[in-house]
Design a protein around this motif. Structure first.
Motif, PDB file in Angstrom:
ATOM      1  N   ILE A 119       0.858  -1.190   0.000  1.00 39.51           N
ATOM      2  CA  ILE A 119       0.000   0.000   0.000  1.00 39.51           C
ATOM      3  C   ILE A 119       0.891   1.236   0.000  1.00 39.51           C
ATOM      4  CG2 ILE A 119      -1.711   1.356   1.267  1.00 39.51           C
ATOM      5  CD1 ILE A 119      -2.835  -1.253   2.363  1.00 39.51           C
ATOM      6  N   PHE A 120       0.634   2.133  -0.930  1.00 34.70           N
ATOM      7  CA  PHE A 120       1.334   3.413  -0.997  1.00 34.70           C
ATOM      8  C   PHE A 120       0.384   4.513  -0.531  1.00 34.70           C
ATOM      9  CE2 PHE A 120       3.636   0.843  -3.999  1.00 34.70           C
ATOM     10  CZ  PHE A 120       4.955   1.274  -3.892  1.00 34.70           C
ATOM     11  N   LEU A 121       0.738   5.212   0.530  1.00 34.84           N
ATOM     12  CA  LEU A 121       0.005   6.401   0.954  1.00 34.84           C
ATOM     13  C   LEU A 121       0.694   7.572   0.270  1.00 34.84           C
ATOM     14  CD1 LEU A 121      -0.414   5.614   4.762  1.00 34.84           C
ATOM     15  CD2 LEU A 121      -1.955   5.051   2.861  1.00 34.84           C
ATOM     16  N   CYS A 122      -0.025   8.252  -0.621  1.00 35.22           N
ATOM     17  CA  CYS A 122       0.590   9.248  -1.504  1.00 35.22           C
ATOM     18  C   CYS A 122       0.104  10.664  -1.194  1.00 35.22           C
ATOM     19  CB  CYS A 122       0.256   8.935  -2.962  1.00 35.22           C
ATOM     20  SG  CYS A 122       0.780   7.296  -3.502  1.00 35.22           S
ATOM     21  N   PRO A 123       1.031  11.611  -1.088  1.00 37.96           N
ATOM     22  CA  PRO A 123       0.638  13.008  -0.929  1.00 37.96           C
ATOM     23  C   PRO A 123       0.323  13.619  -2.290  1.00 37.96           C
ATOM     24  CG  PRO A 123       3.015  12.861  -0.962  1.00 37.96           C
ATOM     25  CD  PRO A 123       2.492  11.447  -1.075  1.00 37.96           C
ATOM     26  N   GLY A 124      -0.236  14.802  -2.277  1.00 37.25           N
ATOM     27  CA  GLY A 124      -0.495  15.539  -3.506  1.00 37.25           C
ATOM     28  C   GLY A 124      -1.111  16.883  -3.190  1.00 37.25           C
ATOM     29  N   LEU A 125      -1.150  17.749  -4.182  1.00 36.47           N
ATOM     30  CA  LEU A 125      -1.800  19.054  -4.012  1.00 36.47           C
ATOM     31  C   LEU A 125      -3.302  18.954  -4.212  1.00 36.47           C
ATOM     32  CD1 LEU A 125       0.580  21.608  -5.740  1.00 36.47           C
ATOM     33  CD2 LEU A 125      -0.119  21.557  -3.345  1.00 36.47           C
ATOM     34  N   GLY A 126      -3.720  18.027  -5.055  1.00 38.68           N
ATOM     35  CA  GLY A 126      -5.132  17.873  -5.318  1.00 38.68           C
ATOM     36  C   GLY A 126      -5.442  16.497  -5.855  1.00 38.68           C
ATOM     37  N   LYS A 132      -7.595  10.916  -9.946  1.00 43.48           N
ATOM     38  CA  LYS A 132      -6.525  11.756 -10.495  1.00 43.48           C
ATOM     39  C   LYS A 132      -5.784  12.420  -9.342  1.00 43.48           C
ATOM     40  CE  LYS A 132      -8.671  12.955 -14.895  1.00 43.48           C
ATOM     41  NZ  LYS A 132      -9.225  14.078 -15.682  1.00 43.48           N
ATOM     42  N   ARG A 133      -4.483  12.538  -9.509  1.00 47.75           N
ATOM     43  CA  ARG A 133      -3.622  13.152  -8.497  1.00 47.75           C
ATOM     44  C   ARG A 133      -2.772  14.211  -9.170  1.00 47.75           C
ATOM     45  NH1 ARG A 133       1.683  12.402  -7.729  1.00 47.75           N
ATOM     46  NH2 ARG A 133       2.515  13.104  -5.759  1.00 47.75           N
ATOM     47  N   LEU A 134      -2.764  15.398  -8.590  1.00 44.63           N
ATOM     48  CA  LEU A 134      -1.868  16.455  -9.047  1.00 44.63           C
ATOM     49  C   LEU A 134      -0.820  16.642  -7.959  1.00 44.63           C
ATOM     50  CD1 LEU A 134      -1.261  18.557 -11.271  1.00 44.63           C
ATOM     51  CD2 LEU A 134      -2.533  20.207  -9.880  1.00 44.63           C
ATOM     52  N   GLY A 135       0.419  16.301  -8.291  1.00 46.04           N
ATOM     53  CA  GLY A 135       1.514  16.429  -7.329  1.00 46.04           C
ATOM     54  C   GLY A 135       2.107  17.824  -7.338  1.00 46.04           C
ATOM     55  N   ARG A 136       3.252  17.940  -6.745  1.00 57.18           N
ATOM     56  CA  ARG A 136       3.895  19.241  -6.613  1.00 57.18           C
ATOM     57  C   ARG A 136       4.730  19.622  -7.833  1.00 57.18           C
ATOM     58  NH1 ARG A 136       3.152  21.646  -1.845  1.00 57.18           N
ATOM     59  NH2 ARG A 136       2.093  20.358  -0.317  1.00 57.18           N
ATOM     60  N   GLY A 137       4.847  18.731  -8.795  1.00 53.70           N
ATOM     61  CA  GLY A 137       5.479  19.106 -10.055  1.00 53.70           C
ATOM     62  C   GLY A 137       6.841  18.507 -10.332  1.00 53.70           C
ATOM     63  N   GLN A 162      -8.738  19.509  -0.633  1.00 51.58           N
ATOM     64  CA  GLN A 162      -7.884  19.086  -1.738  1.00 51.58           C
ATOM     65  C   GLN A 162      -8.589  18.133  -2.707  1.00 51.58           C
ATOM     66  OE1 GLN A 162      -4.604  17.911   1.019  1.00 51.58           O
ATOM     67  NE2 GLN A 162      -3.338  19.032  -0.466  1.00 51.58           N
ATOM     68  N   VAL A 163      -9.864  17.854  -2.484  1.00 46.87           N
ATOM     69  CA  VAL A 163     -10.630  17.017  -3.397  1.00 46.87           C
ATOM     70  C   VAL A 163     -11.408  17.941  -4.329  1.00 46.87           C
ATOM     71  CG1 VAL A 163     -12.371  15.204  -3.622  1.00 46.87           C
ATOM     72  CG2 VAL A 163     -10.795  15.191  -1.673  1.00 46.87           C
TER      73      VAL A 163
END
Length: 189
Positions: A119-126, A132-137, A162-163
């Motif tokens: 299991i990957f717990l993933c951060p993101g901006l949105g 869909k995940r928008l990361g920090r770039g 963030q949703v």
């Protein structure tokens, strides 16, 4: 909250950063996210979980380690253009400040093969309800997650704010299977 349309992801990222809740709300929501994740993870068969050390604007997940001692925890360490995961049993002795000011495993921490992470717990901006995940770039997660076992589970971890109903995505962006917010862990549709 409706997601504004932008010509570029950098412009959208600036707006998403500005729309984050204040520090007190982030702390309260982080506690709720840990509560719902603890209950969700305790019911699952998977025991090797990657988490992340929060930077400002991300949920604080470190309390999960103490709440689920029967799990094996791995944290990412930035290595060049990618992430390598290391087992971390203790947040007090196992993490140190990395190149971007993020707490990450010490270099001598045991390496966790990416295929071993269930299991990957993933951060993101949105995130969107569809995963869909928008990361920090920087693309660290998008370059790393395709190397994981195809059966591994990706969970976007975020504050309520963030949703969004819609976010841009590129073909290489890795979708989430679940979203974890203070309101629960729900499957992406």
């Amino acid at each position: 909250m409706a997601s504004p349309r932008f010509d570029s992801k950098p412009a959208l990222r600036r707006v998403l950063r500005a729309s984050l809740p204040d520090a007190a709300v982030q702390l309260a929501q982080s506690a709720e996210i840990c509560r719902v994740l603890r209950a969700w993870l305790a019911q699952r068969a998977e025991r090797t979980v990657s988490a992340f050390s929060a930077i400002p604007g991300e949920p604080q997940l470190l309390p999960l380690l103490a709440g689920l001692p029967d799990h094996r925890w791995a944290f990412p360490r930035i290595d060049g253009d990618g992430l390598h995961f290391h087992y971390t049993d203790s947040i007090h002795s196992g993490l140190q400040t990395g190149p971007f000011g993020i707490a990450e495993p010490r270099p001598d921490a045991p390496l966790c093969p990416i295929k071993a992470i269930e299991i990957f717990l993933c951060p993101g901006l949105g995130f969107t309800a569809g995963g869909k995940r928008l990361g920090r770039g920087k693309g660290y997660y998008d370059r790393t997650l395709p190397q994981a076992d195809s059966e591994s589970i990706r969970v976007g971890v975020c504050f309520r704010e963030q949703v969004h109903p819609e976010l841009p995505a590129d073909p290489h962006d890795m979708p989430m299977h679940f979203l974890a917010t203070p309101d629960g862990v729900v499957g992406c549709v």
